[in-house]
Design a protein around this motif. Structure first.
Motif, PDB file in Angstrom:
ATOM      1  N   ILE A  61      38.225  42.919  21.642  1.00 20.66           N
ATOM      2  CA  ILE A  61      37.200  43.945  22.223  1.00 20.66           C
ATOM      3  C   ILE A  61      37.072  43.930  24.013  1.00 20.66           C
ATOM      4  CG2 ILE A  61      34.657  44.300  22.435  1.00 20.66           C
ATOM      5  CD1 ILE A  61      34.946  42.794  19.631  1.00 20.66           C
ATOM      6  N   MET A  62      37.534  42.680  24.206  1.00 20.52           N
ATOM      7  CA  MET A  62      37.271  42.734  25.671  1.00 20.52           C
ATOM      8  C   MET A  62      38.079  41.433  26.234  1.00 20.52           C
ATOM      9  SD  MET A  62      34.030  42.342  28.351  1.00 20.52           S
ATOM     10  CE  MET A  62      34.057  43.241  29.734  1.00 20.52           C
ATOM     11  N   ASP A  63      39.321  41.892  26.673  1.00 22.73           N
ATOM     12  CA  ASP A  63      40.134  40.535  27.225  1.00 22.73           C
ATOM     13  C   ASP A  63      39.719  40.019  28.833  1.00 22.73           C
ATOM     14  OD1 ASP A  63      41.763  41.972  29.094  1.00 22.73           O
ATOM     15  OD2 ASP A  63      43.097  42.708  27.473  1.00 22.73           O
ATOM     16  N   LEU A  64      40.351  39.098  29.062  1.00 20.61           N
ATOM     17  CA  LEU A  64      39.985  38.442  30.305  1.00 20.61           C
ATOM     18  C   LEU A  64      40.492  39.414  31.509  1.00 20.61           C
ATOM     19  CD1 LEU A  64      39.328  36.100  31.834  1.00 20.61           C
ATOM     20  CD2 LEU A  64      41.576  35.146  31.913  1.00 20.61           C
ATOM     21  N   GLY A  65      41.264  40.173  31.385  1.00 18.37           N
ATOM     22  CA  GLY A  65      41.631  41.178  32.335  1.00 18.37           C
ATOM     23  C   GLY A  65      40.620  42.175  32.550  1.00 18.37           C
ATOM     24  N   ASP A  66      40.200  42.598  31.410  1.00 15.49           N
ATOM     25  CA  ASP A  66      39.003  43.470  31.302  1.00 15.49           C
ATOM     26  C   ASP A  66      37.674  42.971  32.044  1.00 15.49           C
ATOM     27  OD1 ASP A  66      39.928  45.625  29.751  1.00 15.49           O
ATOM     28  OD2 ASP A  66      39.370  44.453  27.927  1.00 15.49           O
ATOM     29  N   VAL A  67      37.502  41.713  31.988  1.00 17.25           N
ATOM     30  CA  VAL A  67      36.464  40.724  32.656  1.00 17.25           C
ATOM     31  C   VAL A  67      36.805  40.840  34.216  1.00 17.25           C
ATOM     32  CG1 VAL A  67      35.419  38.618  32.585  1.00 17.25           C
ATOM     33  CG2 VAL A  67      36.220  39.452  30.519  1.00 17.25           C
ATOM     34  N   LEU A  68      38.096  40.659  34.280  1.00 16.37           N
ATOM     35  CA  LEU A  68      38.156  40.538  35.854  1.00 16.37           C
ATOM     36  C   LEU A  68      38.074  42.030  36.252  1.00 16.37           C
ATOM     37  CD1 LEU A  68      41.626  38.135  35.934  1.00 16.37           C
ATOM     38  CD2 LEU A  68      39.388  37.750  36.725  1.00 16.37           C
ATOM     39  N   ILE A  69      38.522  42.881  35.706  1.00 19.83           N
ATOM     40  CA  ILE A  69      38.190  44.417  36.295  1.00 19.83           C
ATOM     41  C   ILE A  69      36.789  44.588  36.264  1.00 19.83           C
ATOM     42  CG2 ILE A  69      38.494  46.911  35.596  1.00 19.83           C
ATOM     43  CD1 ILE A  69      41.277  46.043  34.298  1.00 19.83           C
ATOM     44  N   LEU A  70      35.902  44.233  35.373  1.00 18.03           N
ATOM     45  CA  LEU A  70      34.695  44.616  35.484  1.00 18.03           C
ATOM     46  C   LEU A  70      33.923  43.868  36.566  1.00 18.03           C
ATOM     47  CD1 LEU A  70      32.060  45.581  34.065  1.00 18.03           C
ATOM     48  CD2 LEU A  70      31.897  43.775  32.655  1.00 18.03           C
ATOM     49  N   ALA A  71      34.409  42.605  36.923  1.00 17.13           N
ATOM     50  CA  ALA A  71      33.862  41.835  38.053  1.00 17.13           C
ATOM     51  C   ALA A  71      33.904  42.437  39.106  1.00 17.13           C
ATOM     52  CB  ALA A  71      33.894  40.577  37.870  1.00 17.13           C
ATOM     53  N   GLY A  72      35.091  43.053  39.168  1.00 17.28           N
ATOM     54  CA  GLY A  72      35.800  43.646  40.675  1.00 17.28           C
ATOM     55  C   GLY A  72      35.502  45.031  40.943  1.00 17.28           C
ATOM     56  N   THR A  73      34.692  45.717  39.872  1.00 11.72           N
ATOM     57  CA  THR A  73      34.471  47.105  39.881  1.00 11.72           C
ATOM     58  C   THR A  73      33.655  47.580  41.062  1.00 11.72           C
ATOM     59  OG1 THR A  73      34.992  47.562  37.786  1.00 11.72           O
ATOM     60  CG2 THR A  73      33.559  49.219  38.922  1.00 11.72           C
ATOM     61  N   PRO A  74      32.631  46.705  41.571  1.00  6.98           N
ATOM     62  CA  PRO A  74      31.687  47.246  42.634  1.00  6.98           C
ATOM     63  C   PRO A  74      32.474  47.149  44.101  1.00  6.98           C
ATOM     64  CG  PRO A  74      30.959  45.695  41.365  1.00  6.98           C
ATOM     65  CD  PRO A  74      31.984  45.433  40.892  1.00  6.98           C
ATOM     66  N   THR A  75      33.605  46.512  44.092  1.00  6.21           N
ATOM     67  CA  THR A  75      34.329  46.695  45.480  1.00  6.21           C
ATOM     68  C   THR A  75      35.582  47.062  45.169  1.00  6.21           C
ATOM     69  OG1 THR A  75      35.226  44.350  45.102  1.00  6.21           O
ATOM     70  CG2 THR A  75      32.985  44.584  46.205  1.00  6.21           C
ATOM     71  N   ALA A  76      35.891  47.497  44.113  1.00 13.00           N
ATOM     72  CA  ALA A  76      37.461  47.966  43.772  1.00 13.00           C
ATOM     73  C   ALA A  76      37.900  48.998  44.571  1.00 13.00           C
ATOM     74  CB  ALA A  76      37.474  48.475  42.363  1.00 13.00           C
ATOM     75  N   HIS A  77      37.146  49.685  45.319  1.00 11.49           N
ATOM     76  CA  HIS A  77      37.571  50.747  46.341  1.00 11.49           C
ATOM     77  C   HIS A  77      37.591  50.407  47.881  1.00 11.49           C
ATOM     78  CE1 HIS A  77      37.662  52.973  42.589  1.00 11.49           C
ATOM     79  NE2 HIS A  77      38.264  53.755  43.207  1.00 11.49           N
ATOM     80  N   LEU A  78      37.294  49.279  48.025  1.00  9.86           N
ATOM     81  CA  LEU A  78      37.335  48.735  49.501  1.00  9.86           C
ATOM     82  C   LEU A  78      38.684  48.462  49.952  1.00  9.86           C
ATOM     83  CD1 LEU A  78      33.960  46.520  49.422  1.00  9.86           C
ATOM     84  CD2 LEU A  78      34.475  48.784  50.476  1.00  9.86           C
ATOM     85  N   LEU A  79      39.454  49.551  49.806  1.00  9.45           N
ATOM     86  CA  LEU A  79      40.974  49.204  49.945  1.00  9.45           C
ATOM     87  C   LEU A  79      41.088  49.843  51.499  1.00  9.45           C
ATOM     88  CD1 LEU A  79      42.341  50.094  46.832  1.00  9.45           C
ATOM     89  CD2 LEU A  79      42.219  48.034  47.638  1.00  9.45           C
ATOM     90  N   VAL A  80      42.073  49.134  52.176  1.00  8.20           N
ATOM     91  CA  VAL A  80      42.383  49.739  53.471  1.00  8.20           C
ATOM     92  C   VAL A  80      43.778  50.261  53.533  1.00  8.20           C
ATOM     93  CG1 VAL A  80      42.929  49.101  55.760  1.00  8.20           C
ATOM     94  CG2 VAL A  80      40.877  47.926  54.595  1.00  8.20           C
ATOM     95  N   LEU A  81      43.943  51.614  53.828  1.00  2.03           N
ATOM     96  CA  LEU A  81      45.303  52.201  53.932  1.00  2.03           C
ATOM     97  C   LEU A  81      45.225  52.951  55.253  1.00  2.03           C
ATOM     98  CD1 LEU A  81      48.065  53.515  52.645  1.00  2.03           C
ATOM     99  CD2 LEU A  81      46.619  55.458  51.847  1.00  2.03           C
ATOM    100  N   GLU A  82      46.252  52.888  55.836  1.00  2.59           N
ATOM    101  CA  GLU A  82      46.466  53.387  57.123  1.00  2.59           C
ATOM    102  C   GLU A  82      47.550  54.488  57.409  1.00  2.59           C
ATOM    103  OE1 GLU A  82      47.598  52.036  61.907  1.00  2.59           O
ATOM    104  OE2 GLU A  82      47.447  50.556  60.035  1.00  2.59           O
ATOM    105  N   VAL A  83      47.571  55.442  57.750  1.00  4.02           N
ATOM    106  CA  VAL A  83      48.895  56.292  57.984  1.00  4.02           C
ATOM    107  C   VAL A  83      49.114  56.179  59.657  1.00  4.02           C
ATOM    108  CG1 VAL A  83      49.818  58.541  57.906  1.00  4.02           C
ATOM    109  CG2 VAL A  83      48.086  57.838  56.023  1.00  4.02           C
ATOM    110  N   THR A  84      50.358  55.801  59.897  1.00  2.00           N
ATOM    111  CA  THR A  84      50.305  55.481  61.454  1.00  2.00           C
ATOM    112  C   THR A  84      51.126  56.797  62.231  1.00  2.00           C
ATOM    113  OG1 THR A  84      52.721  54.666  61.131  1.00  2.00           O
ATOM    114  CG2 THR A  84      51.027  53.067  60.923  1.00  2.00           C
TER     115      THR A  84
END
Ligand code: FES
Ligand code: FES
Lengths: 747, 151
Positions: A61-84
């Protein structure tokens, strides 16, 4: 104008630089990541021909990976990408690279989404970023699963902005523009490189810009076998691991450790003499032992060995393997189903402690000052490391900078940051920057290990059906104090488990499941808390738990008069699972005649939305010196990002299984492992490795599943089963050949 | 302290060091040559494998005095400028490295083997003792065969 050079990037602090151009901090658009992953994978598609379907287990139903994704979701898009300005994309990955090839896979995602050549993508490991909360943990085979969507959306946002910039410059509608090879291209053939657009793209106000990653059907790079982006640095010796860094003033430091686990220093009896040794710079007593700093590691090593120290007891001084085994046996919970009149198979298994033994020993650089500190280490849970270190050295968290370094293997080991913490404590005590290296002997004896386990399994059957299946696991406690407790607490309301379970039981239930329709299935874990240094080891509970199950499956098949492959085929739950089994059976020529002393064996495993089968051939003419000579592996991971990297992971899993099933383990003797180097802890060498390995990756179909740990359990089963058939024995204790065939190093 | 003069990757160096200091630490800590890795310090793991006058040695157990007047080659000295050695190329083509930590030693061991034996059999490749904890052995084997075919 300054876009950061590579060397500047090595030393920057992870914050968004002032002089960078198109730098996005994409705020969380609260997408539906968590819910899309909740559907149990494959359940109910294609009922098995023969099995008695059971209820889905929690991990279905929900594996540990799902748990980690769920816990990480609120900040999942705080990613830094730079085009130089020179047209490169620089991505900061909030995970650890320890050899699993994650920087390559992520670079591929960025390149794909930006239509940029892979050679123009740089992936740097982010410093510890506490604002990511629970989203900087590398474990649970979870990196690709958790970053696949967010990285693509972030890169897609960058591409959309670059297109918008070109559209402004040329006064053309953005939908008439395409991107190709690092440039935006107009219908009349004009091109503008990303580098030339990045300044404008960063400043354009673009309210309502809609961003959608490419459809997967248009992927040209993702899904194709790709070589590692860091391979050249590795084969030329220019890859910089922690101890290869030149941090100003940081001098070689080693620690003399106690004769038993967790012993402490009572007194140092020859401090003056040791301080006078050649090259010795400083000496300090720390909670874990006596630290010595010298001009070279050679001198630090000599000085540490010359120390005469009196020690206080450790935490498990009286314990040896026999006592541990006794306690584990006593701890295994009872079965529910009495054997009574039903036909049944019972079996018990024991697995020894296993060192993680990454080739780069525990190491770290720390520079602790009165008002700030800086740390460099390979860290899979960087935020917890930062918080713990700050507390230990008495500094506010924001005064501690933690750099995550690419490191020489982990297998779970670098979830723990004991080296970084110790280096910080030594640096504080000596008031100097410290370059700390653990000796191999210490790494094996005082480092972390996979806990020993005991297993009881009972299956009952009648009329060609397996009616019940019970597995009781007793394990020495696994230390999860690297942030997992916080994650499980945060997601508690959503977890598919009930009752007053421990964290460990929750991890167990969200990682282990039986892939077969075996009627009423119960798998339960009971832990024996011992104050030793343990940690998850590639596949956590599954290598032992599922490995033992795959052995029992062979024995059950035999009892029920079926061939091991045919039996698994009949009882597997989904067609997807059957396809990987069929693949190895066909490619490995299952059932071919083997000379005496040789045999084939097969194993299957399903975890984290992926599944795999492994077929091996073993040469056990000398049962004391068996060798796996051939292996065929098939894996379905839903959507492979880099099949070449995936094959490497499966190859690594196979070698781990060969080692731990046949020869590699730790003996605990009066509070300390006896093994102290690879001459004693028998991890496989070239001579133990098969000369013929074929790996098949099933075509993409769906979302990416986990893959980093997938390879171990099926291979454990296959190897043990092959050994059993070749020798006519029933292996019950692992590793199978586990004599103390060496003289232990002095304590 | 005595001084020792020898060549490292084609450059002459002179170091002050006790006679018994293992060459590994002279290379890494005194000369900043960090390609050879520490994995055990006692000639077991072979992560430090380098060449002394073209022969594979393990500098963690070679005292610096033994290097005097001789030629030390580490992984950094294997390529000819930007042109990789065929063994390094084969390593890239087979995408051997995982964590990469053992690979400088693996490559130096393979180069030494191929120098003595142009076409090693599986049994001869089996004799390479270098530990790869990431378990890349099969790709190493394939890369050695590929390099042999190239050379
Ligand atoms: S460090 Fe030299 S052989 Fe292990
Ligand atoms: S690649 Fe990691 S030890 Fe060999």
């Amino acid at each position: 104008m300054g876009s950061p050079t590579k060397s500047a990037a090595e030393h920057d602090d992870g914050a968004v630089g002032r002089r960078r151009f198109l730098t996005f901090l994409v705020a969380a658009p609260t997408l539906t990541l968590a819910t899309t992953n909740l559907a149990p994978d494959g359940i109910g598609t294609a009922a098995a021909e023969a099995g008695v379907p059971g209820l889905p287990q929690p991990a279905d139903i929900m594996d540990l990976g799902d748990v980690l994704i769920l816990a990480g979701t609120p900040t999942a898009h705080l990613l830094v990408l730079e085009v130089t300005e020179d047209g490169e994309a620089h991505f900061e990955l909030p995970r650890a690279e320890v050899g699993q090839g994650i920087t390559t896979a992520v670079a591929m995602l960025v390149a794909e989404e930006l239509d940029l050549p892979l050679s123009k993508v740089r992936v740097r490991l982010a410093d510890a970023r506490p604002e990511l909360l629970m989203n900087q943990l590398t474990g649970g085979s979870n990196t690709i699963r958790s970053v696949y969507g967010p990285v693509r959306r972030t890169a897609a946002a960058a591409r959309a902005r670059l297109v918008a910039a070109a559209s402004t410059r040329w006064d053309l509608s953005p939908d008439r523009l395409v991107t190709r090879d690092g440039a935006v291209v107009a219908p009349d053939g004009r091109t503008a490189s990303y580098g030339s657009l990045t300044g404008l793209a960063a400043t354009l106000p673009l309210p309502g810009l809609t961003v959608k990653p490419k459809p997967e059907s248009e992927h040209t790079l993702v899904g194709t076998p790709t070589s590692r982006i860091d391979a050249r640095a590795m084969v030329t010796g220019t890859m910089r691991y922690t101890l290869d860094l030149d941090v100003a003033g940081a001098k070689p430091t080693m620690v003399r450790r106690p004769p038993t686990i967790n012993g402490t220093v009572r007194s140092v009896n020859n401090e003056t003499a040791v301080r006078a040794m050649p090259g010795v710079i400083d000496l300090a007593v720390v909670p874990t032992g006596v630290a010595v700093m010298a001009e070279t590691f050679g001198q630090a090593l000599d000085a540490k060995d010359a120390l005469d120290v009196s020690w206080n007891d450790g935490t498990v001084d009286a314990l040896s393997d026999a006592d541990i085994r006794k306690r584990l046996r006593a701890a295994a919970l009872p079965f529910v189903v009495p054997p009574l009149l039903t036909r049944h198979v019972d079996a018990e298994f024991d697995f020894a402690f296993v060192s993680h033994a990454p080739l780069e020993t525990n190491s770290a650089i720390a520079d602790v000052r009165d008002d700030r500190a800086e740390i460099w280490a390979g860290l899979k849970s960087a935020i917890v490391a930062k918080q713990t270190i700050a507390a230990a050295i008495g500094l506010p968290e924001d005064r501690v900078t933690v750099h995550v370094r690419q490191s020489g293997g982990s297998f779970g080991r670098r979830l723990f940051f004991d080296g970084a913490l110790e280096a910080a404590q030594i640096s504080k005590a000596m008031a100097r920057p410290v370059k700390l290296m653990w000796s191999r002997i210490d790494d094996m004896r005082h480092g972390r290990a996979r806990p020993a386990t005991h297993h009881k399994i009972r299956a009952t059957y009648a009329l060609g059906q397996v009616l019940t299946y019970e597995h009781r696991v007793a394990a020495v406690e696994t230390d999860f104090r690297h942030g997992l407790g916080e994650i499980l607490t945060a997601t508690a309301a959503r977890l598919p488990v009930a009752g007053n379970l421990s964290f460990a039981q929750t991890v167990f239930l969200t990682t282990v499941k039986v892939p077969y329709d075996f009627g009423v299935v119960t798998e339960l874990l009971n832990e024996v808390p011992l104050k030793m240094h343990t940690a998850s080891w590639r596949s956590v509970y599954s290598a032992n738990t599922r490995g033992a199950e795959e052995i029992l499956v062979d024995e059950l098949a035999k009892r029920m008069g079926k061939d091991p492959v045919a039996f698994r085929r009949a009882f597997l739950k989904t067609d997807r699972q059957r396809r990987v089994l069929d693949k190895v059976a066909a490619a490995g020529n299952w059932g071919r005649t083997m000379p005496a002393g040789f045999a084939q064996g097969v194993g299957f495993h399903d975890e984290y939305k992926s599944c795999t089968a492994c077929l091996v051939e073993i040469d056990a003419r000398d049962p004391g010196k068996p060798r796996v000579v051939r292996a065929v592996i098939a894996a379905d991971v839903g959507r492979p990002i880099n099949p070449r990297g995936l094959e490497a992971q499966l190859l690594g899993g196979l070698t781990d299984a060969i080692s731990t099933t046949l020869r590699a383990g730790l003996h605990i003797d009066r509070g300390l492992p006896l093994e102290g180097s690879y001459s004693q802890f028998h991890y496989a060498r070239q001579k133990d490795s098969p000369t013929d390995v074929r790996i098949f990756i099933m075509p993409a179909d769906g979302e990416p599943g986990g893959a980093g740990e997938l390879g171990v359990p099926a291979a454990v089963g296959a190897i043990a089963n092959a050994y059993a058939r070749a020798t006519g024995t029933s292996p019950r204790s692992f590793p199978i050949n586990f004599d103390v065939d060496f003289t232990p190093f002095p304590r | 302290m005595p001084t020792y003069t020898f060549a490292v990757n084609g450059k002459t160096v002179t170091v002050d060091a006790p006679a018994d200091m293992p060459l590994l630490w002279v290379l890494r800590d005194k000369l900043g040559v960090t390609g050879p890795k520490y994995g055990c310090g006692i000639d077991v793991c072979k992560a430090c494998t380098s060449h002394l006058d073209g022969e594979a040695v393990n500098p963690c157990v070679v005292p610096v005095s033994e290097a005097a007047g001789r030629k030390v080659t580490t992984i950094e000295g294997l390529a000819d400028g930007d042109t990789l050695h065929p063994v390094q190329e084969a390593w890239l083509e087979e995408d051997v490295a995982q964590c990469g930590y053992c690979q400088p030693g693996q490559i130096m061991a393979a180069v030494a083997l191929l120098r003595k034996n142009k076409n090693p059999t599986d049994a001869e490749i089996d004799a390479i003792q270098n530990v790869c904890r990431c378990g890349t052995y099969f790709r190493i084997r394939e890369a050695i065969k590929r390099a042999a075919a190239k050379m």
